[in-house]
Write a protein that holds these residues in place. Structure first.
Motif, PDB file in Angstrom:
ATOM      1  N   TRP A 334       0.840  -1.202   0.000  1.00  0.00           N
ATOM      2  CA  TRP A 334       0.000   0.000   0.000  1.00  0.00           C
ATOM      3  C   TRP A 334       0.875   1.252   0.000  1.00  0.00           C
ATOM      4  O   TRP A 334       0.618   2.194  -0.747  1.00  0.00           O
ATOM      5  CB  TRP A 334      -0.895  -0.026   1.247  1.00  0.00           C
ATOM      6  CG  TRP A 334      -1.737   1.203   1.381  1.00  0.00           C
ATOM      7  CD1 TRP A 334      -2.945   1.452   0.791  1.00  0.00           C
ATOM      8  CD2 TRP A 334      -1.425   2.381   2.158  1.00  0.00           C
ATOM      9  NE1 TRP A 334      -3.414   2.689   1.144  1.00  0.00           N
ATOM     10  CE2 TRP A 334      -2.494   3.288   1.974  1.00  0.00           C
ATOM     11  CE3 TRP A 334      -0.374   2.744   2.971  1.00  0.00           C
ATOM     12  CZ2 TRP A 334      -2.534   4.524   2.600  1.00  0.00           C
ATOM     13  CZ3 TRP A 334      -0.406   3.975   3.589  1.00  0.00           C
ATOM     14  CH2 TRP A 334      -1.467   4.857   3.396  1.00  0.00           C
ATOM     15  N   HIS A 335       1.921   1.264   0.823  1.00  0.00           N
ATOM     16  CA  HIS A 335       2.804   2.419   0.898  1.00  0.00           C
ATOM     17  C   HIS A 335       3.524   2.625  -0.429  1.00  0.00           C
ATOM     18  O   HIS A 335       3.671   3.774  -0.891  1.00  0.00           O
ATOM     19  CB  HIS A 335       3.824   2.201   2.022  1.00  0.00           C
ATOM     20  CG  HIS A 335       4.709   3.384   2.279  1.00  0.00           C
ATOM     21  ND1 HIS A 335       4.384   4.385   3.163  1.00  0.00           N
ATOM     22  CD2 HIS A 335       5.920   3.736   1.745  1.00  0.00           C
ATOM     23  CE1 HIS A 335       5.346   5.297   3.172  1.00  0.00           C
ATOM     24  NE2 HIS A 335       6.299   4.918   2.332  1.00  0.00           N
ATOM     25  N   ALA A 336       3.963   1.540  -1.067  1.00  0.00           N
ATOM     26  CA  ALA A 336       4.675   1.646  -2.350  1.00  0.00           C
ATOM     27  C   ALA A 336       3.783   2.245  -3.415  1.00  0.00           C
ATOM     28  O   ALA A 336       4.230   3.084  -4.225  1.00  0.00           O
ATOM     29  CB  ALA A 336       5.181   0.276  -2.773  1.00  0.00           C
ATOM     30  N   ALA A 337       2.514   1.826  -3.439  1.00  0.00           N
ATOM     31  CA  ALA A 337       1.582   2.370  -4.440  1.00  0.00           C
ATOM     32  C   ALA A 337       1.321   3.855  -4.173  1.00  0.00           C
ATOM     33  O   ALA A 337       1.255   4.669  -5.105  1.00  0.00           O
ATOM     34  CB  ALA A 337       0.290   1.575  -4.402  1.00  0.00           C
ATOM     35  N   ARG A 338       1.201   4.194  -2.906  1.00  0.00           N
ATOM     36  CA  ARG A 338       0.905   5.592  -2.550  1.00  0.00           C
ATOM     37  C   ARG A 338       2.085   6.502  -2.872  1.00  0.00           C
ATOM     38  O   ARG A 338       1.891   7.648  -3.301  1.00  0.00           O
ATOM     39  CB  ARG A 338       0.593   5.641  -1.054  1.00  0.00           C
ATOM     40  CG  ARG A 338       0.187   7.017  -0.522  1.00  0.00           C
ATOM     41  CD  ARG A 338      -0.346   6.878   0.872  1.00  0.00           C
ATOM     42  NE  ARG A 338      -0.677   8.185   1.442  1.00  0.00           N
ATOM     43  CZ  ARG A 338       0.175   8.932   2.160  1.00  0.00           C
ATOM     44  NH1 ARG A 338       1.400   8.483   2.383  1.00  0.00           N
ATOM     45  NH2 ARG A 338      -0.206  10.095   2.635  1.00  0.00           N
ATOM     46  N   ARG A 339       3.333   6.015  -2.681  1.00  0.00           N
ATOM     47  CA  ARG A 339       4.511   6.832  -2.915  1.00  0.00           C
ATOM     48  C   ARG A 339       5.026   6.730  -4.354  1.00  0.00           C
ATOM     49  O   ARG A 339       5.962   7.418  -4.720  1.00  0.00           O
ATOM     50  CB  ARG A 339       5.643   6.391  -1.972  1.00  0.00           C
ATOM     51  CG  ARG A 339       5.355   6.652  -0.503  1.00  0.00           C
ATOM     52  CD  ARG A 339       5.431   8.143  -0.184  1.00  0.00           C
ATOM     53  NE  ARG A 339       6.739   8.693  -0.473  1.00  0.00           N
ATOM     54  CZ  ARG A 339       7.752   8.710   0.387  1.00  0.00           C
ATOM     55  NH1 ARG A 339       7.597   8.196   1.587  1.00  0.00           N
ATOM     56  NH2 ARG A 339       8.911   9.236   0.049  1.00  0.00           N
ATOM     57  N   GLY A 340       4.397   5.872  -5.142  1.00  0.00           N
ATOM     58  CA  GLY A 340       4.856   5.725  -6.530  1.00  0.00           C
ATOM     59  C   GLY A 340       6.135   4.947  -6.658  1.00  0.00           C
ATOM     60  O   GLY A 340       6.876   5.102  -7.619  1.00  0.00           O
ATOM     61  N   TRP A 341       6.419   4.082  -5.673  1.00  0.00           N
ATOM     62  CA  TRP A 341       7.632   3.289  -5.711  1.00  0.00           C
ATOM     63  C   TRP A 341       7.535   2.134  -6.709  1.00  0.00           C
ATOM     64  O   TRP A 341       8.550   1.618  -7.163  1.00  0.00           O
ATOM     65  CB  TRP A 341       7.928   2.693  -4.319  1.00  0.00           C
ATOM     66  CG  TRP A 341       8.477   3.711  -3.358  1.00  0.00           C
ATOM     67  CD1 TRP A 341       8.710   5.024  -3.595  1.00  0.00           C
ATOM     68  CD2 TRP A 341       8.836   3.471  -2.001  1.00  0.00           C
ATOM     69  NE1 TRP A 341       9.189   5.636  -2.480  1.00  0.00           N
ATOM     70  CE2 TRP A 341       9.287   4.709  -1.478  1.00  0.00           C
ATOM     71  CE3 TRP A 341       8.822   2.364  -1.158  1.00  0.00           C
ATOM     72  CZ2 TRP A 341       9.727   4.837  -0.157  1.00  0.00           C
ATOM     73  CZ3 TRP A 341       9.243   2.487   0.129  1.00  0.00           C
ATOM     74  CH2 TRP A 341       9.707   3.720   0.651  1.00  0.00           C
ATOM     75  N   ALA A 342       6.302   1.731  -7.010  1.00  0.00           N
ATOM     76  CA  ALA A 342       6.130   0.589  -7.925  1.00  0.00           C
ATOM     77  C   ALA A 342       4.853   0.788  -8.752  1.00  0.00           C
ATOM     78  O   ALA A 342       3.997   1.609  -8.421  1.00  0.00           O
ATOM     79  CB  ALA A 342       6.030  -0.704  -7.130  1.00  0.00           C
TER      80      ALA A 342
END
Length: 342
Positions: A334-342
């Motif tokens: 969830w954090h990766a999607a929110r920060r645009g990491w992946a």
């Protein structure tokens, strides 16, 4: 002057009065000095014992002189003569010089004894090694003894144990010891170094880059550290081993501070080079890890696609969770999607 040679002030005063008149009786010197004849006679006799004055028969005593000290039974007064100062005092001066020289030698001996004793007291804290083969042996030994982590700061042009010849380091990584290394940016310009760093990261080593690294350093667990013996001699063999102490605490704190300031390195997308990651970002390799994680691949399958070990893959996932400040893989997604990491 005579005080420096161990004589009292009264001795010097009477000696000076006697020198001024060359010779004289106790009564005559007493008249010059203002002291009593008895006291002057006693002082003159003491100077005779020291070799500064000689006593001999003098002239006849006056009728009122029988009570005067130094008057013989025959009625003659003792005549005192000052010895030549260059002869009498020269010998005393030479003796004092010899005594001072002996004292100086004793001081040097005591200083050396203190130094040796201090080294004995410090022998449990530091250990100096200068022989090249001994340094190589201890460098491997402290890595072999590591159970949790080895921290190192690398420098260019190593010749005692070049990076690619660090067999103990590779063996440590294979048995699960975490290796963290800080390298100066100029080190990556050495021929073959990028390939060596990529190989190390593939095995699980974590490497960061800094603008400069001032000193070569290796720390095994929190038990021992190795640093160069001489300042600005990072490529020399002579080294110091630092055992648990306040000094070791300082070295560990210094490494951690340098680690926080350094930039993480990771393989680029093609896997043939390395990329620096700036603060707040993730590198291309971590982005690939997140993509595979979100795709639902098992750890073994994801690690196979990335050509790394499952242990390394899991460790990178844990690092990403710590960076995101989350506790589960679901929260990381969830954090990766929110920060645009992946």
């Amino acid at each position: 002057m005579l005080a420096a040679l161990g004589f009292g002030a009264a001795d010097e005063e009477i000696y000076r009065h006697l020198i001024a008149r060359a010779s004289g009786t106790a009564g005559e010197v007493a008249a010059d000095s203002g002291r009593s004849p008895a006291e002057v006679h006693r002082l003159l006799m003491a100077l005779c014992e020291l070799g500064l004055v000689t006593a001999g028969p003098g002239g006849p005593a006056e009728p009122t002189d029988p009570a005067e000290p130094g008057v013989s039974a025959t009625g003659t007064r003792a005549l005192f003569t000052a010895a030549p100062p260059a002869v009498a005092l020269g010998a005393a001066l030479r003796r004092r010089r010899d005594e001072l020289r002996d004292a100086e030698l004793d001081l040097l001996a005591l200083t050396e004894l203190h130094r040796v004793a201090a080294n004995v007291r410090a022998s449990g804290i530091i250990e100096v090694i200068t022989d090249t083969s001994a340094v190589r042996h201890r460098f491997a030994q402290i890595q072999d003894s590591a159970q949790r982590e080895v921290r190192s700061m690398m420098v260019p042009n190593l010749n005692v144990v070049p990076h690619r010849q660090n067999d103990a380091g590779r063996a440590g990584v294979r048995r699960g010891v975490l290796y963290r290394a800080i390298a100066p940016r100029e080190l990556l310009a050495q021929p073959g170094m990028v390939g060596d760093v990529l190989a190390g990261m593939a095995e699980g080593e974590r490497v960061r880059v800094a603008d400069s690294v001032p000193v070569k350093l290796v720390i095994a667990d929190s038990a021992v550290a190795m640093v160069p013996l001489f300042s600005s001699r990072n490529t020399a063999a002579a080294s110091i081993l630092v055992h648990p102490s306040g000094l070791l605490d300082v070295l560990m704190a210094y490494f951690e501070a340098a680690w926080e300031r350094a930039y993480p390195l990771s393989p680029n997308t093609l896997g043939d080079g390395i990329t620096e990651t700036r603060t707040g970002e993730i590198d291309e390799f971590d982005a690939r890890i997140l993509a595979l994680l979100l795709a639902g691949l098992t750890d073994q399958a994801a690690a196979g696609q990335l050509r790394i070990s499952r242990r390394t893959y899991q460790r990178r996932i844990c690092d990403l969770m710590a960076k995101a400040g989350v506790d589960t893989r679901a929260q990381l997604g969830w954090h990766a999607a929110r920060r645009g990491w992946a």
